[in-house]
Scaffold this motif. Sequence first.
Motif, PDB file in Angstrom:
ATOM      1  N   GLU A 127       0.735  -1.167  -0.147  1.00 38.30           N
ATOM      2  CA  GLU A 127       0.013  -0.021   0.077  1.00 38.30           C
ATOM      3  C   GLU A 127       0.790   1.267   0.019  1.00 38.30           C
ATOM      4  N   LYS A 128       0.656   2.018  -1.120  1.00 40.66           N
ATOM      5  CA  LYS A 128       1.516   3.196  -1.038  1.00 40.66           C
ATOM      6  C   LYS A 128       3.153   3.075  -0.940  1.00 40.66           C
ATOM      7  N   GLY A 129       3.595   2.046  -1.674  1.00 40.67           N
ATOM      8  CA  GLY A 129       4.878   1.699  -1.739  1.00 40.67           C
ATOM      9  C   GLY A 129       5.574   1.044  -0.506  1.00 40.67           C
ATOM     10  N   ARG A 130       4.765   0.622   0.530  1.00 40.08           N
ATOM     11  CA  ARG A 130       5.068   0.082   1.717  1.00 40.08           C
ATOM     12  C   ARG A 130       4.445  -1.508   1.676  1.00 40.08           C
ATOM     13  N   CYS A 131       5.150  -2.356   2.183  1.00 38.66           N
ATOM     14  CA  CYS A 131       4.837  -3.813   2.508  1.00 38.66           C
ATOM     15  C   CYS A 131       4.095  -3.843   3.676  1.00 38.66           C
ATOM     16  N   CYS A 132       2.982  -4.005   3.915  1.00 37.66           N
ATOM     17  CA  CYS A 132       2.227  -4.180   5.032  1.00 37.66           C
ATOM     18  C   CYS A 132       1.400  -5.240   5.330  1.00 37.66           C
ATOM     19  N   ALA A 301      23.482 -28.154  -9.315  1.00 37.86           N
ATOM     20  CA  ALA A 301      23.165 -26.609  -8.757  1.00 37.86           C
ATOM     21  C   ALA A 301      22.991 -26.631  -7.289  1.00 37.86           C
ATOM     22  N   HIS A 302      23.421 -25.704  -6.628  1.00 35.91           N
ATOM     23  CA  HIS A 302      23.569 -25.805  -5.191  1.00 35.91           C
ATOM     24  C   HIS A 302      23.226 -24.451  -4.491  1.00 35.91           C
ATOM     25  N   TYR A 303      23.749 -23.315  -4.734  1.00 34.29           N
ATOM     26  CA  TYR A 303      23.185 -22.159  -4.257  1.00 34.29           C
ATOM     27  C   TYR A 303      22.964 -20.793  -4.959  1.00 34.29           C
ATOM     28  N   THR A 304      22.021 -20.037  -4.580  1.00 34.23           N
ATOM     29  CA  THR A 304      21.522 -18.896  -5.188  1.00 34.23           C
ATOM     30  C   THR A 304      22.389 -17.710  -4.747  1.00 34.23           C
ATOM     31  N   VAL A 305      23.406 -17.228  -5.422  1.00 33.47           N
ATOM     32  CA  VAL A 305      24.345 -16.272  -4.807  1.00 33.47           C
ATOM     33  C   VAL A 305      23.540 -14.787  -5.188  1.00 33.47           C
ATOM     34  N   GLY A 306      22.811 -14.560  -5.967  1.00 32.44           N
ATOM     35  CA  GLY A 306      22.028 -13.195  -5.975  1.00 32.44           C
ATOM     36  C   GLY A 306      20.796 -13.359  -5.247  1.00 32.44           C
ATOM     37  N   GLY A 307      19.927 -12.296  -5.315  1.00 34.11           N
ATOM     38  CA  GLY A 307      18.775 -12.591  -4.692  1.00 34.11           C
ATOM     39  C   GLY A 307      18.020 -10.995  -4.442  1.00 34.11           C
ATOM     40  N   ILE A 308      16.958 -10.911  -3.612  1.00 33.79           N
ATOM     41  CA  ILE A 308      16.521  -9.582  -3.432  1.00 33.79           C
ATOM     42  C   ILE A 308      17.592  -8.866  -2.762  1.00 33.79           C
ATOM     43  N   ARG A 309      17.788  -7.599  -3.441  1.00 32.97           N
ATOM     44  CA  ARG A 309      18.780  -6.723  -2.974  1.00 32.97           C
ATOM     45  C   ARG A 309      18.380  -6.206  -1.450  1.00 32.97           C
ATOM     46  N   HIS A 315      17.140  -4.782   4.927  1.00 28.70           N
ATOM     47  CA  HIS A 315      15.868  -4.134   4.439  1.00 28.70           C
ATOM     48  C   HIS A 315      16.045  -4.019   2.814  1.00 28.70           C
ATOM     49  N   THR A 316      15.039  -4.376   2.058  1.00 26.79           N
ATOM     50  CA  THR A 316      14.735  -4.409   0.654  1.00 26.79           C
ATOM     51  C   THR A 316      14.602  -3.077   0.323  1.00 26.79           C
ATOM     52  N   SER A 317      14.249  -2.820  -0.994  1.00 22.70           N
ATOM     53  CA  SER A 317      14.092  -1.550  -1.471  1.00 22.70           C
ATOM     54  C   SER A 317      12.638  -1.421  -1.620  1.00 22.70           C
ATOM     55  N   LEU A 318      11.597  -2.113  -0.907  1.00 24.16           N
ATOM     56  CA  LEU A 318      10.451  -1.967  -0.568  1.00 24.16           C
ATOM     57  C   LEU A 318      10.432  -1.532   0.818  1.00 24.16           C
ATOM     58  N   ARG A 319       9.870  -0.619   1.354  1.00 24.92           N
ATOM     59  CA  ARG A 319       9.658  -0.009   2.586  1.00 24.92           C
ATOM     60  C   ARG A 319       8.835  -1.381   3.592  1.00 24.92           C
ATOM     61  N   GLY A 320       9.246  -1.912   4.713  1.00 29.08           N
ATOM     62  CA  GLY A 320       8.643  -2.713   5.438  1.00 29.08           C
ATOM     63  C   GLY A 320       8.999  -4.245   5.057  1.00 29.08           C
TER      64      GLY A 320
END
Length: 497
Positions: A127-132, A301-309, A315-320
């Motif tokens: 909601e309004k750019g925030r995960c709630c 295949a063993h490990y996902t090196v990347g992911g959610i920044r 804290h991700t780029s999405l508030r909350g």
Amino acid sequence: SATLEDSNSYFAQGGMAAVTASDDTPREHYEDTMVAGAGLCDPEAVRVLTEEAPKAVEALAQLGMQFDSIDGHLALGLEGGHHHHRILHAGGDATGREVSRFMIAQVKGAPGIKLFEHHTLIELIVEKGRCCGVWIWDGEAKHLEVYYAEAVVLATGGAAALYRPTTNPPTALGDGLSIAYQAGAVVRDMEFIQFHPTALHLKGAPSYLISEAVRGEGAYLLNPDGERFMVGRHPLAELAPRDVVAREIYSEMQRYDVASITLSLRHLDREKIYRRFPTITEELRKYGLDLATEIPIAPAAHYTVGGIRVDLNGHTSLRGLYAVGEVASTGLMGANRLASNSLVECLVYSTRIAHHIEGLPDTPMVYPTAIQPPICPHEGFDDEVWMEEKGRKLMKRLGKILMKRAGIVRSAKRLGKGLAEVTERISELEVLAKESIAVREVYNRHLVAQLIMVSAELRSESRGGHYRKDFPDTLPPEAAYHTEIKENKITKVKYHE
């Protein structure tokens, strides 16, 4: 959606990398991690881990966690890429299981925590750019539920089980990663998939991981001519970084046209091997194999090196919204994870997340005014039948596409073919995904595969866990970049050390 034990952490045979010996320093742990990360580690994220790891391990020990010891001192192992014995183990080769069991017991004994097993995350409420909050599917009651929260923490694991073969449990399919991306979170460096060099390769047996620590104890890798091919190809021979070892094994398999090569322990002390690796020893015995002799292995295949920044507080780029563990990209791993940094990353960064959430201002919760269920089940559509008849086939096909088109060795041609097929499948699944939980899950997983291949296609160089045969060289340090994807837009973000 399964139980608490169904995780990569639980099945981790390796240990926890943390400086506890007097002849070792966080600075040396930092340097080993930076080297393994192949020029893409976030120095600050690495500093945080290497400096805070000893405190995190100590806190765990004070809670009552028992690590292996010899004569009253911690038994420290050596693994690929490390220049000191700094790997703590528990139960020999069952560290993940022992730590997970211990933490699960702590959680179950905490009066303020309520557990919901067999519940599946379906969508984040934004909601309004925030995960709630979150939409959850109750697998037993068969209905959707809404949970509101000031902070949502994803600890949903990686996506390497999308590949075939894989060392991962069947739950590591990237669902949380896909759901966060669809909610608007930035995902980073998805092309870097780590292939474990040594997984059991035997007809009729699962692709069981043979720990890095086995080579740490002195095991040799032999080609069909009985030669130690890693000698002369890297100064650390069998203990070279995983991407190097996996690629050299793949190269030998191609050269001899064989499906596996040999891991040999014949020259080592048999009883010591059984004592050091009781879990692996027992598992191999089920298939008539003796760990103290020779084992057929191949990369998986063993490990996902990347992911959610995420930032230094998870804290991700999405508030909350926060993320921790394999689903997150803290910047610690760079382009290739250093052995035994993942379990301790969970400890260090989950502690930072908890402190950050505790420090949030005490503001009233703002509930969304109106939310629509993400899925309106189609009358007469049977999820289980669809999964049995179509879903499983699609997932099996996806695993083969990923290994063939975005595996250990990649090229523009291979990636282009893989992307075309996966993108077509996504289009087919999209409509029905709004009406079925099972279709939604398969759709989510194809989306992760697309993110991996789009990122791999953009990175026209070889670095860490990403090797392009059409671009075998690594760009100079001043040209290094991260790949970031947000809302269908992929960008190169300049790396700053």
